[in-house]
Design a protein around this motif. Structure first.
Motif, PDB file in Angstrom:
ATOM      1  N   ILE A   1     -13.400   4.396   7.823  1.00  0.00           N
ATOM      2  CA  ILE A   1     -14.432   3.379   8.034  1.00  0.00           C
ATOM      3  C   ILE A   1     -14.146   2.571   9.292  1.00  0.00           C
ATOM      4  CG2 ILE A   1     -15.552   1.331   7.075  1.00  0.00           C
ATOM      5  CD1 ILE A   1     -16.234   3.866   5.572  1.00  0.00           C
ATOM      6  N   ARG A   2     -12.882   2.171   9.452  1.00  0.00           N
ATOM      7  CA  ARG A   2     -12.493   1.384  10.624  1.00  0.00           C
ATOM      8  C   ARG A   2     -12.776   2.160  11.917  1.00  0.00           C
ATOM      9  NH1 ARG A   2      -7.842  -2.032  10.635  1.00  0.00           N
ATOM     10  NH2 ARG A   2      -7.093  -0.738   8.907  1.00  0.00           N
ATOM     11  N   GLY A   3     -12.346   3.423  11.961  1.00  0.00           N
ATOM     12  CA  GLY A   3     -12.503   4.223  13.169  1.00  0.00           C
ATOM     13  C   GLY A   3     -13.952   4.429  13.560  1.00  0.00           C
ATOM     14  N   TYR A   4     -14.799   4.775  12.577  1.00  0.00           N
ATOM     15  CA  TYR A   4     -16.211   5.000  12.883  1.00  0.00           C
ATOM     16  C   TYR A   4     -16.886   3.711  13.338  1.00  0.00           C
ATOM     17  CZ  TYR A   4     -15.416   9.370  10.302  1.00  0.00           C
ATOM     18  OH  TYR A   4     -14.934  10.584   9.876  1.00  0.00           O
ATOM     19  N   SER A   5     -16.534   2.586  12.740  1.00  0.00           N
ATOM     20  CA  SER A   5     -17.123   1.294  13.123  1.00  0.00           C
ATOM     21  C   SER A   5     -16.726   0.915  14.547  1.00  0.00           C
ATOM     22  CB  SER A   5     -16.689   0.202  12.152  1.00  0.00           C
ATOM     23  OG  SER A   5     -17.082   0.503  10.824  1.00  0.00           O
ATOM     24  N   ILE A   6     -15.455   1.116  14.879  1.00  0.00           N
ATOM     25  CA  ILE A   6     -14.987   0.825  16.233  1.00  0.00           C
ATOM     26  C   ILE A   6     -15.720   1.682  17.257  1.00  0.00           C
ATOM     27  CG2 ILE A   6     -12.994   1.050  17.779  1.00  0.00           C
ATOM     28  CD1 ILE A   6     -11.227   0.181  15.420  1.00  0.00           C
ATOM     29  N   CYS A   7     -15.900   2.949  16.940  1.00  0.00           N
ATOM     30  CA  CYS A   7     -16.590   3.854  17.863  1.00  0.00           C
ATOM     31  C   CYS A   7     -18.030   3.413  18.109  1.00  0.00           C
ATOM     32  CB  CYS A   7     -16.563   5.280  17.318  1.00  0.00           C
ATOM     33  SG  CYS A   7     -14.937   6.081  17.424  1.00  0.00           S
ATOM     34  N   ILE A   8     -18.741   3.029  17.068  1.00  0.00           N
ATOM     35  CA  ILE A   8     -20.125   2.558  17.228  1.00  0.00           C
ATOM     36  C   ILE A   8     -20.161   1.321  18.121  1.00  0.00           C
ATOM     37  CG2 ILE A   8     -22.070   1.504  16.014  1.00  0.00           C
ATOM     38  CD1 ILE A   8     -21.510   3.371  13.679  1.00  0.00           C
ATOM     39  N   ALA A   9     -19.244   0.389  17.909  1.00  0.00           N
ATOM     40  CA  ALA A   9     -19.213  -0.838  18.715  1.00  0.00           C
ATOM     41  C   ALA A   9     -19.012  -0.526  20.191  1.00  0.00           C
ATOM     42  CB  ALA A   9     -18.108  -1.762  18.207  1.00  0.00           C
ATOM     43  N   PHE A  10     -18.107   0.387  20.500  1.00  0.00           N
ATOM     44  CA  PHE A  10     -17.838   0.693  21.902  1.00  0.00           C
ATOM     45  C   PHE A  10     -18.959   1.506  22.541  1.00  0.00           C
ATOM     46  CE2 PHE A  10     -13.614  -0.812  20.941  1.00  0.00           C
ATOM     47  CZ  PHE A  10     -13.220  -1.378  22.144  1.00  0.00           C
TER      48      PHE A  10
END
Length: 499
Positions: free
Chosen positions: A440-449
């Protein structure tokens, strides 16, 4: 002359060459305005084909091997790298990925300066020999410290590959011709991903041969391949148009003239100084270009380094995991080339950045909310790879080809890639073992960037459009000499940015 407004009825047989001979510091060299005709017994199209065959294939193979040697650690990890070297605890695997980016980020600009000074075929083949040898050595490491050392050296030798090749390609083609070539070159990364998965599925079966684990053979054989190819590439890699021995003198003059018509004079004869570097960094568009690329590096490296592990979490065996990793890379290659062809056809970049970015966001959004349907999750990986690896070459091409002259392009391309790769450090810690299998953390970070990249692209588009409109309203003659315009590069009042 407005360098970016190309006529539609190209190719043209005559290009104005305002610089038959360049002498640094002498404005008189710009006073002549002699036509340079396409050399006899050839055409513009035939000459471009000749350039394509001498430039693009070798740079593609070079970067394919560089990217393969960079990310094959993900394939090796599926076959037991972390277990044998005790990388499971304290996020050691992620630290091993991170240390690659330290020299890779710091030495981008010095590498491009050396590329221009030593000539591309010398510098790039030497770096290729270096990272091939380090990859081979990586197959013999016996502990965590050894892996960190080889990953650091790998980053050091690979630092000049990507910005150097992009810089070199940009000095051969007009802006309306460049996107297909940039994307085909950049798609070496997608081909490396596909090729790496296929190779790993085969090499992994060598587990136990000569007493070495299968993951060691991945490094040994792929590193050895790079070393062998590097010797041939000393003779095969292209140099800049001013130095290309495979062009006739008349062809060299014509190539330089057609590029001057599109991009302005390159000032290739003058060395890059610290004053040049300082002057370039006064342009706010340079920093925006860095953020455009930075925002996509996080999802791109996140996918490259962790997609095999994500696919493995779906319940596949190591061999099946490698094979299932191939189709998304192949789809990304096809989608990227389609985007590039359309972008060159309509002579526009901004939309062809935003659309693939939207595709990547859609893929990550699906991965973020769908956790119990393996088919849908796997399909989302296609969208992630297709979107991220199609937007990135458009962004790099758009930014690089809007930089006028050797100096601004050399420094600017290295800055964009160097700053952008700071995102690689974030990517390696976005996907931690404790977050598996949902990440969840990784996918959320990717969307933000990715959203950061989209905003930066919008700002860059606005700045370029504003600069074009402002220059359109200015007097055509501001009293600048042709030498002064050359020194200004794309900051010259005659220059128009491609949108």
């Amino acid at each position: 002359m407005r360098f970016s407004r190309e006529k539609r009825d190209e190719p043209q047989s005559v290009v104005k060459d305002p610089v038959p001979s360049y002498t640094y510091g002498q404005d008189a060299a710009y006073d002549e305005d002699l036509p340079v005709a396409c050399p006899p017994h050839t055409t513009d199209r035939k000459l471009i084909t000749k350039i394509d065959l001498h430039v693009i294939p070798y740079l593609c193979v070079l970067y394919l091997l560089a990217f393969l040697d960079r990310v094959n650690i993900a394939n090796a990890n599926v076959f037991g790298l972390s277990v044998e070297l005790d990388l499971v605890r304290d996020n050691r695997y992620n630290v091993a990925l991170l240390i690659f980016f330290v020299p890779y980020i710091l030495f981008e600009i010095p590498s491009n300066i050396l590329l221009k000074k030593l000539r591309p075929h010398v510098w790039l083949s030497a770096c290729m020999l270096g990272f091939g040898a380090v990859t081979l050595a990586q197959g013999f490491v016996t502990n965590y410290a050894g892996l960190l050392t080889t990953r650091f050296l790998l980053g050091l030798f690979e630092t000049g590959m990507f910005p150097g090749c992009f810089y070199l390609i940009g000095m051969w083609y007009r802006r309306s011709e460049a996107q297909k070539r940039y994307t085909f070159f950049f798609s070496s990364t997608t081909l490396a991903g596909a090729f790496g998965g296929l190779l790993a599925s085969g090499i992994g079966k060598m587990d136990g041969v000569a007493g070495y684990a299968g993951w060691r053979w991945i490094f040994i054989l792929e590193g050895l391949l790079t070393v062998v190819v590097s010797f041939a590439f000393f003779f095969l890699l292209p140099d800049f148009p001013e130095d290309a021995k495979w062009l006739k003198p008349s062809e060299r003059e014509y190539v330089k003239a057609r590029l001057r018509e599109d991009q302005g004079r390159s000032a290739a004869e003058r060395s890059i100084t610290l004053k040049d570097v300082g002057r370039i960094f006064k342009d706010v568009k340079l920093f925006v270009g860095g953020f455009m690329y930075f925002g996509l590096i996080v999802p791109a490296y996140g996918y490259a380094y962790f997609s095999p592990g994500i696919i493995r979490s779906y319940g596949y065996s190591p061999i099946q995991t490698q094979l299932y990793s191939v189709p998304p890379w192949v789809a990304a290659f096809g989608f990227a080339m389609t985007i590039a062809w359309l972008s060159d056809k309509v002579r526009h970049r901004f939309f062809f950045c935003i659309f693939p970015i939207a595709v990547a966001i859609t893929g990550f959004a699906i991965l973020l909310v769908v956790h119990n349907n393996r088919t849908v999750q796997y399909a989302a990986l296609f969208l992630v790879a297709m979107g991220a690896y199609s937007a990135m070459p458009v962004i790099v091409c758009w930014f690089n080809m809007n930089l006028g002259g050797h100096h601004r392009r050399s420094i600017g391309s290295a800055w964009q890639v160097g700053f952008g790769n700071i995102g690689g450090i974030i990517a390696v810690f976005a996907f931690l073992a404790k977050d598996a299998p949902r990440y969840i953390r990784g996918y959320s970070i990717c969307i933000a960037f990715i959203c950061l990249s989209a905003l930066s692209c919008s700002l860059y588009f606005t700045l370029c459009a504003w600069a074009n409109r402002r220059r359109d309203k200015q007097p055509t003659d501001l009293g600048l000499t042709e030498y002064e315009k050359t020194e200004l590069g794309d900051m010259s009042p005659d220059y128009r940015y491609l949108l």
